[in-house]
Design a protein around this motif. Sequence first.
Motif, mmCIF file in Angstrom:
data_model
loop_
_atom_site.group_PDB
_atom_site.id
_atom_site.type_symbol
_atom_site.label_atom_id
_atom_site.label_comp_id
_atom_site.label_asym_id
_atom_site.label_seq_id
_atom_site.Cartn_x
_atom_site.Cartn_y
_atom_site.Cartn_z
ATOM 1 N N ALA A 1 -1.622 2.587 -13.774
ATOM 2 C CA ALA A 1 -1.098 2.979 -15.082
ATOM 3 C C ALA A 1 0.411 3.170 -14.980
ATOM 4 C CB ALA A 1 -1.763 4.284 -15.523
ATOM 5 N N ASN A 2 1.088 3.200 -16.105
ATOM 6 C CA ASN A 2 2.510 3.536 -16.084
ATOM 7 C C ASN A 2 2.704 4.904 -15.425
ATOM 8 O OD1 ASN A 2 3.055 1.169 -17.388
ATOM 9 N ND2 ASN A 2 3.532 2.103 -19.370
ATOM 10 N N GLY A 3 3.647 4.962 -14.489
ATOM 11 C CA GLY A 3 3.858 6.196 -13.747
ATOM 12 C C GLY A 3 2.893 6.370 -12.580
ATOM 13 N N GLY A 4 2.083 5.358 -12.282
ATOM 14 C CA GLY A 4 1.083 5.462 -11.230
ATOM 15 C C GLY A 4 1.673 5.429 -9.834
ATOM 16 N N ARG A 5 0.889 5.932 -8.878
ATOM 17 C CA ARG A 5 1.326 6.036 -7.488
ATOM 18 C C ARG A 5 0.382 5.246 -6.586
ATOM 19 N NH1 ARG A 5 0.903 9.755 -11.294
ATOM 20 N NH2 ARG A 5 -0.365 11.208 -10.066
ATOM 21 N N LEU A 6 0.929 4.301 -5.835
ATOM 22 C CA LEU A 6 0.176 3.588 -4.808
ATOM 23 C C LEU A 6 0.496 4.229 -3.470
ATOM 24 C CD1 LEU A 6 -1.447 1.285 -3.499
ATOM 25 C CD2 LEU A 6 0.621 -0.143 -3.639
ATOM 26 N N ILE A 7 -0.537 4.791 -2.817
ATOM 27 C CA ILE A 7 -0.353 5.423 -1.509
ATOM 28 C C ILE A 7 -0.942 4.483 -0.464
ATOM 29 C CG2 ILE A 7 -0.620 7.525 -0.182
ATOM 30 C CD1 ILE A 7 0.756 7.881 -2.936
ATOM 31 N N GLN A 8 -0.068 3.922 0.368
ATOM 32 C CA GLN A 8 -0.485 2.964 1.394
ATOM 33 C C GLN A 8 -0.773 3.719 2.687
ATOM 34 O OE1 GLN A 8 -0.435 -0.439 0.245
ATOM 35 N NE2 GLN A 8 -1.925 -0.543 1.915
ATOM 36 N N VAL A 9 -2.070 3.792 3.048
ATOM 37 C CA VAL A 9 -2.503 4.565 4.205
ATOM 38 C C VAL A 9 -2.769 3.667 5.407
ATOM 39 C CG1 VAL A 9 -4.203 6.256 5.022
ATOM 40 C CG2 VAL A 9 -3.511 6.262 2.636
ATOM 41 N N GLY A 10 -3.079 2.394 5.160
ATOM 42 C CA GLY A 10 -3.376 1.482 6.251
ATOM 43 C C GLY A 10 -3.070 0.058 5.851
ATOM 44 N N ILE A 11 -3.180 -0.847 6.837
ATOM 45 C CA ILE A 11 -2.931 -2.274 6.598
ATOM 46 C C ILE A 11 -3.981 -3.093 7.358
ATOM 47 C CG2 ILE A 11 -0.490 -2.207 5.981
ATOM 48 C CD1 ILE A 11 0.188 -2.656 8.914
ATOM 49 N N LEU A 12 -5.252 -2.726 7.140
ATOM 50 C CA LEU A 12 -6.340 -3.388 7.859
ATOM 51 C C LEU A 12 -6.400 -4.875 7.541
ATOM 52 C CD1 LEU A 12 -9.189 -0.746 7.426
ATOM 53 C CD2 LEU A 12 -7.808 -1.199 9.467
ATOM 54 N N GLY A 13 -5.990 -5.262 6.339
ATOM 55 C CA GLY A 13 -6.037 -6.660 5.945
ATOM 56 C C GLY A 13 -4.773 -7.424 6.246
ATOM 57 N N GLY A 14 -3.764 -6.748 6.761
ATOM 58 C CA GLY A 14 -2.516 -7.406 7.104
ATOM 59 C C GLY A 14 -1.313 -6.665 6.574
ATOM 60 N N GLY A 15 -0.255 -6.659 7.366
ATOM 61 C CA GLY A 15 0.972 -5.963 6.984
ATOM 62 C C GLY A 15 2.120 -6.910 6.742
ATOM 63 N N GLY A 16 1.812 -8.121 6.281
ATOM 64 C CA GLY A 16 2.844 -9.123 6.066
ATOM 65 C C GLY A 16 3.723 -8.830 4.864
ATOM 66 N N THR B 1 -10.853 1.332 -18.116
ATOM 67 C CA THR B 1 -9.758 2.187 -18.589
ATOM 68 C C THR B 1 -9.128 1.665 -19.870
ATOM 69 O OG1 THR B 1 -8.034 1.039 -17.305
ATOM 70 C CG2 THR B 1 -9.221 2.842 -16.197
ATOM 71 N N GLY B 2 -9.721 0.635 -20.465
ATOM 72 C CA GLY B 2 -9.138 0.071 -21.672
ATOM 73 C C GLY B 2 -7.766 -0.525 -21.447
ATOM 74 N N GLY B 3 -7.524 -1.038 -20.240
ATOM 75 C CA GLY B 3 -6.261 -1.669 -19.916
ATOM 76 C C GLY B 3 -5.187 -0.711 -19.438
ATOM 77 N N ARG B 4 -5.490 0.593 -19.431
ATOM 78 C CA ARG B 4 -4.470 1.576 -19.032
ATOM 79 C C ARG B 4 -4.173 1.518 -17.549
ATOM 80 N NH1 ARG B 4 -4.487 6.520 -16.616
ATOM 81 N NH2 ARG B 4 -2.766 7.943 -17.176
ATOM 82 N N GLY B 5 -5.192 1.414 -16.701
ATOM 83 C CA GLY B 5 -5.022 1.515 -15.261
ATOM 84 C C GLY B 5 -5.273 2.921 -14.759
ATOM 85 N N VAL B 6 -5.170 3.114 -13.463
ATOM 86 C CA VAL B 6 -5.436 4.408 -12.836
ATOM 87 C C VAL B 6 -4.126 5.086 -12.429
ATOM 88 C CG1 VAL B 6 -7.727 3.746 -12.010
ATOM 89 C CG2 VAL B 6 -5.735 3.353 -10.539
ATOM 90 N N ASP B 7 -4.219 6.389 -12.245
ATOM 91 C CA ASP B 7 -3.016 7.161 -11.915
ATOM 92 C C ASP B 7 -2.632 7.047 -10.441
ATOM 93 O OD1 ASP B 7 -2.588 8.642 -14.540
ATOM 94 O OD2 ASP B 7 -4.671 9.175 -14.094
ATOM 95 N N VAL B 8 -3.631 6.934 -9.582
ATOM 96 C CA VAL B 8 -3.384 6.913 -8.140
ATOM 97 C C VAL B 8 -4.283 5.859 -7.501
ATOM 98 C CG1 VAL B 8 -3.449 8.247 -5.975
ATOM 99 C CG2 VAL B 8 -2.814 9.381 -8.125
ATOM 100 N N ILE B 9 -3.743 5.142 -6.505
ATOM 101 C CA ILE B 9 -4.546 4.240 -5.674
ATOM 102 C C ILE B 9 -4.330 4.593 -4.214
ATOM 103 C CG2 ILE B 9 -4.913 1.854 -4.922
ATOM 104 C CD1 ILE B 9 -4.112 0.914 -7.690
ATOM 105 N N ILE B 10 -5.436 4.736 -3.478
ATOM 106 C CA ILE B 10 -5.385 4.960 -2.042
ATOM 107 C C ILE B 10 -5.846 3.665 -1.380
ATOM 108 C CG2 ILE B 10 -6.185 6.368 -0.113
ATOM 109 C CD1 ILE B 10 -4.574 7.911 -2.222
ATOM 110 N N ASP B 11 -4.947 3.028 -0.626
ATOM 111 C CA ASP B 11 -5.263 1.704 -0.076
ATOM 112 C C ASP B 11 -5.113 1.680 1.442
ATOM 113 O OD1 ASP B 11 -5.889 -1.103 -0.175
ATOM 114 O OD2 ASP B 11 -3.788 -1.462 0.292
#
Length: 338
Positions: free
Chosen positions: A229-244, A204-214
């Motif tokens: 990216a600036n204005g990006g949205r992280l949507i947390q759907v699960g915590i399989l690796g840990g919810g600490g 992305t040339g350092g921009r980042g992505v608009d949305v992450i589904i994790d």
Amino acid sequence: MKAILFETFGEADVMQLGDAPSPEVRPADLLVRVHAAGVNRADLTHRMGGYGRPNFGDSTIIGLEIAGEVIDVGSDVTGYAVGDRVMGVVGGGAYAELARIDYRMAMPVPAQLDYVQAAAIPEVFVTAHEALLHLGRLKTGDSVLIHAAAGGVGSAAVQLARATGATIYATTDASKLSRVEQLGADFAIDYKCRDFVDVIAEKTGGRGVDVIIDFVGEPYFASNLASLANGGRLIQVGILGGGGNVAVKLEEILYRHLQIIGTVMKSRSQSEKHAMIRRFREHWLDRFDSGDGLEPVVDSTFPLARAADAHRRMESAENVGKIILTMRPQDLLSDCDC
């Protein structure tokens, strides 16, 4: 009726096929002869005691996702009749020959699909739509990073993102890279060999992505923020690796206009669940019949009597797509069809 029962919480072997009373039909219920049921991560949590059986939901029987034939309808039901083929999300009770479902949580099975394929749709595609489009506001031309992209929700999210016209980055195991690309990922990343932060920055040339589904949680949190990216949205759907606990500089959220949103269907109110089903149905359901590229991804099927083996398959993390239980009479004691 036959159903999967267990007396104590524990490993997969606690589940056994037994006899249970048929569910009572309430005014807003459909009574369904279940032909297939989806296996979900929540089922493993239920089996291990993560919810506590008395408070699990609508049934003490395990399972959240069904496809089958309507055999009775409640007095308040509209839009469905005996004989209809339906699929949907239940509040427990899916691992059984009969299950009741709130008719507002049900959807008609697309004509081109069989019951096994239908059982692979409701939970994962509804969750994927909610995360990607309703909460993540993904649109044509956006970019998205989807973690665990070969899993049930992940594989559904890849397909919906492709149909939306987004550029898709997807993490998965090396053995599953080609399948994730077939589903529509533009860049499939082997998370064991490559740091997805570096890949996203490079592509992305350092921009980042608009949305992450994790689905992973705490181990990915800092890297996810770095990949937005600036204005990006992280949507947390699960915590399989840990919810600490996680650490984040509030300035990073503030000045980069980031949004962190959590979503779990199980803890939502019934009216919110109805709305989730309705949003998915209106946006996507017809696409499964149109030859327009959406497909339920079935990893393997197991007869109801071998629910323990189905759980072991999910615990192995080797599956690509959904694991399905079948309830045909001859399947109660038959071998796995993997």
